[in-house]
Design a protein around this motif. Structure first.
Motif, short mmCIF file in Angstrom:
data_model
loop_
_atom_site.label_atom_id
_atom_site.label_comp_id
_atom_site.label_asym_id
_atom_site.label_seq_id
_atom_site.Cartn_x
_atom_site.Cartn_y
_atom_site.Cartn_z
N SER A 1 95.04 41.19 57.25
CA SER A 1 93.79 40.95 57.98
C SER A 1 92.88 42.16 57.90
O SER A 1 91.67 42.05 58.06
N GLU B 1 91.31 39.38 52.92
CA GLU B 1 91.10 38.10 53.62
C GLU B 1 91.79 36.96 52.88
O GLU B 1 92.33 36.05 53.50
N ARG B 2 91.82 37.03 51.56
CA ARG B 2 92.47 35.98 50.76
C ARG B 2 93.96 35.90 51.08
O ARG B 2 94.51 34.82 51.32
N HIS C 1 95.46 37.12 53.76
CA HIS C 1 95.60 36.78 55.17
C HIS C 1 95.48 35.26 55.35
O HIS C 1 96.29 34.65 56.05
N GLN C 2 94.50 34.65 54.72
CA GLN C 2 94.33 33.20 54.80
C GLN C 2 95.53 32.46 54.18
O GLN C 2 95.95 31.42 54.68
N ASN D 1 97.78 29.83 56.29
CA ASN D 1 97.88 28.44 55.86
C ASN D 1 99.23 28.11 55.21
O ASN D 1 99.41 26.99 54.73
N ARG E 1 99.66 31.99 63.35
CA ARG E 1 98.50 31.57 64.15
C ARG E 1 98.82 31.60 65.64
O ARG E 1 98.02 32.08 66.45
#
Length: 136
Positions: A44, A48-49, A51-52, A56, A65
């Motif tokens: 984070s 960002e890639r 982290h996402q 997911n 989450r």
């Protein structure tokens, strides 16, 4: 320049934690969840890639989450974590000879860790509710 170095260090730490977490899936004594959570934190701050990707992920995303949004530690993870902490610390405390102060420090550390784990909510949305409180 300094920001680039810090982001790179977070990225490296995230990759190392992710690798250790994945190894922990196979090795029973190496914890998976804490390493994955630290990896998510590091990503984070750096990517960002990545982290996402973790948010997911079908296996880990839900837990990450819940942790990021509510500070949740699932009940099953609390029980397994507590059991493992007690098992790992019991043998040396009972059967090994070393300074009483070290044994006391070890016991205190485990008790603090368990208190923290059990102080966290087990389900999302239970963050601000204390036991026995009635909602109107």
């Amino acid at each position: 320049m300094r920001q680039t170095i810090v982001r790179t260090l977070y990225l490296i730490a995230g990759i190392i934690c992710l690798i250790l977490g994945l190894i922990g899936v196979i090795l029973p004594l190496l914890p998976t969840t804490p390493f994955i959570l630290v990896a998510a934190f590091c990503f984070s701050r750096s990517s960002e890639r990545l982290h996402q990707y973790l948010l997911n992920h079908p296996l880990f995303g839900h837990y990450i989450r819940d942790w990021e949004d509510y500070g949740v530690i699932p009940f099953k993870a609390k029980v397994i974590g507590t059991t493992m902490m007690l098992l790992m610390v019991s043998y040396p405390l009972i059967f090994k000879q070393f300074h009483l102060g070290l044994k006391a420090a070890m016991t205190l550390t485990i008790l603090i860790a368990m208190a923290y784990v059990w102080s966290r909510p087990s389900e999302p949305g239970k963050k601000d509710q204390s036991p026995g409180s009635a909602s109107s």
